[in-house]
Design an enzyme around this catalytic site. Structure first.
Site, PDB file in Angstrom:
ATOM      1  N   HIS A 254      22.409  24.808  14.367  1.00  0.00           N
ATOM      2  CA  HIS A 254      21.408  24.058  13.827  1.00  0.00           C
ATOM      3  C   HIS A 254      20.990  22.716  14.124  1.00  0.00           C
ATOM      4  O   HIS A 254      19.861  22.260  14.126  1.00  0.00           O
ATOM      5  CB  HIS A 254      21.771  24.103  12.339  1.00  0.00           C
ATOM      6  N   GLU A 319      28.604  24.167   2.120  1.00  0.00           N
ATOM      7  CA  GLU A 319      27.417  24.443   1.940  1.00  0.00           C
ATOM      8  C   GLU A 319      27.641  26.152   2.147  1.00  0.00           C
ATOM      9  O   GLU A 319      27.211  27.094   1.109  1.00  0.00           O
ATOM     10  CB  GLU A 319      26.341  24.231   3.015  1.00  0.00           C
ATOM     11  N   HIS A 320      27.870  26.749   3.027  1.00  0.00           N
ATOM     12  CA  HIS A 320      28.060  28.086   3.486  1.00  0.00           C
ATOM     13  C   HIS A 320      29.521  28.532   3.513  1.00  0.00           C
ATOM     14  O   HIS A 320      30.282  27.767   4.382  1.00  0.00           O
ATOM     15  CB  HIS A 320      27.473  28.725   4.801  1.00  0.00           C
ATOM     16  N   ASP A 353      20.536  33.258   5.151  1.00  0.00           N
ATOM     17  CA  ASP A 353      19.535  32.332   5.593  1.00  0.00           C
ATOM     18  C   ASP A 353      18.036  33.202   5.435  1.00  0.00           C
ATOM     19  O   ASP A 353      17.082  32.354   5.283  1.00  0.00           O
ATOM     20  CB  ASP A 353      19.950  31.699   6.876  1.00  0.00           C
ATOM     21  N   HIS A 413      15.406   3.313 -38.135  1.00  0.00           N
ATOM     22  CA  HIS A 413      15.898   4.963 -38.184  1.00  0.00           C
ATOM     23  C   HIS A 413      15.955   5.578 -39.407  1.00  0.00           C
ATOM     24  O   HIS A 413      15.470   6.608 -39.742  1.00  0.00           O
ATOM     25  CB  HIS A 413      17.013   5.141 -37.149  1.00  0.00           C
TER      26      HIS A 413
END
Length: 436
Positions: A254, A319-320, A353, A413
């Site tokens: 990548h 990640e993977h 992917d 309030h």
């Protein structure tokens, strides 16, 4: 416990220095885009991509002409992949239901899932045309019902990539821009004279794209803080070195800084995987990229037990995560920090992917400890609402609310509650006193 490293990557200190340089570059460029708008975007496109068309947004005619250049087989493949992504995204969307319940007589609470109104999708493509990224961001946003989807991708070899443009269009993009890098992210988030700003940015990218999204977070929403792609293989003696090496290098190609980690309880497998990596790097067409990534960011970690492997894997939170062991379902049950799991030797990250249907925009840099990846739910905002429909409920809730507000010292309030008790409960509650 015995955990050893057959190979280690670049020290953390050196990685931090690289991050610092990227941060400073991105900050200056975003400031330029915010100041000069279209002029800055054009100058950046000329500088980084050598691309300066009459307009960065493609017209319907230009989109049609580009799609006509895509072969019938490639179009069929794109449609097949998008059908898988759409099917899974639609199932995810169906799991997110609006709710409305009566928690007390006359008290109705609920929530609605409302799409983000405008999204900017970035599809990388300067080095490799990331056709699949269009499915993951554009199509998923479309399934979520986002009414305005702007998509940007850099030119590929000096022109729009026809297959990427086809995937963006088929996925449901309403606006398509041929813009890359920081200039695309900045233009969509900040807006220019010709590009309206979006509410949210999604999609993967290089270190500069990821840093631009990080710096813009808050002004716009983002899918997640994404760094370079990461892969981890958890394997034992049930598989061989060729399979492990292929899965590691398949992601290392990548970029120059893509971490790839093998965790195993087999020194034999660790050594055979290293040997296979050396063999593959001698013949892989993308070896220039993959070899550098493996040299600087590749790791092989040898453990004694599966429990140790699990501990290391959860700490790294890759990640993977490719799991190929004699107990894959055990890892599925016990892994708690990752982007996506790929279970068994028949499964692989490349299918995830590109085609299988799950989303490939996933958390990196240990973000899997606190977030999952992009999915249809990221494009939906869950907004609650409440209503009280009876005098009795207004009185009951108002009495509790008044006392609890005064417990914190909020007189104004409390009066919001008291006025309802007086009006709907017919009680005389002086200003500043709690309803009994």
């Amino acid at each position: 416990m015995a955990i050893s490293y057959l190979k280690r990557g670049k020290p953390t200190e050196e990685r931090s220095q690289d991050d610092r340089k990227v941060r400073e570059t991105v900050e200056a460029i975003l400031a330029d885009i915010e100041s000069r708008g279209d002029a800055a975007v054009r100058a950046l496109s000329e500088k980084f991509d050598r691309y300066s068309p009459p307009a960065f947004r493609l017209s319907p005619g230009e989109i049609e002409a580009l799609m006509a250049r895509v072969s019938a087989r490639d179009m069929d493949d794109i449609r097949f992949a998008q059908a898988q992504v759409r099917r899974f995204a639609e199932a995810q969307r169906a799991s997110m239901t609006d709710i409305e319940i009566e928690t007390l007589p006359g008290v109705i609470l609920g929530h609605r899932n409302i799409p983000v109104q405008s999204v900017g999708c970035y599809i990388p493509g300067g080095k490799f045309p990331m056709v699949a990224s269009a499915h993951m961001s554009v199509l998923t946003a479309s399934v979520a019902g986002v009414p305005r989807i702007a998509a940007a991708t850099p030119p590929f070899r000096g022109e729009p990539n026809p297959a990427v443009i086809a995937a963006m269009h088929l996925g449901g993009a309403h606006e398509i821009y041929v813009l890359g890098g920081i200039q695309a992210i900045g233009a969509m988030a900040l807006g220019t004279q010709t590009i309206a700003p979006v509410d949210m940015l999604v999609g993967p990218g290089n270190a500069f794209v990821a840093e631009a999204k990080r710096q813009l977070y808050g002004r716009v929403g983002i899918d997640l803080f994404a760094g370079p792609t990461e892969t981890m293989v958890i394997a034992d003696d049930t598989v061989d070195g060729e399979l492990c090496a292929t899965d590691l290098l398949g992601q290392a190609e990548h970029g120059y800084n893509s971490p790839a980690v093998l965790i195993t309880n087999s020194r034999r497998l660790a050594e055979s995987t290293q040997a296979e990596i050396d063999r593959l790097l001698a013949i892989l067409p993308t070896t220039d990229t993959a070899a550098r990534s493996w040299a600087d960011y590749g790791e092989i970690i040898v453990c004694d037990t599966h429990d140790e492997m699990l501990q290391v894997a959860n700490e790294i939170a890759s990640e993977h995560v490719q799991v190929m062991t004699d107990r894959d379902d055990w890892y599925l049950a016990n892994m708690n920090a990752y982007g996506a799991l790929f279970l068994g030797p028949r499964t692989n990250v490349a299918n995830g992917d590109k085609v299988i249907g799950t989303n490939h925009t996933l958390p990196t840099r240990r973000a899997g400890r606190y977030t999952g990846g992009l999915w249809v739910g990221k494009f939906l905002k869950t907004h609650s609402y409440q209503k009280i429909v009876s005098d009795e409920a207004a009185t009951l809730v108002g009495e509790y609310g008044s006392r609890l507000c005064l417990l914190e010292g909020f007189v104004g309030h409390a009066e919001q509650c008291n006025v309802r008790v007086r009006r709907y409960g017919h009680k005389n509650v002086p200003y500043g006193e709690a309803a009994e």
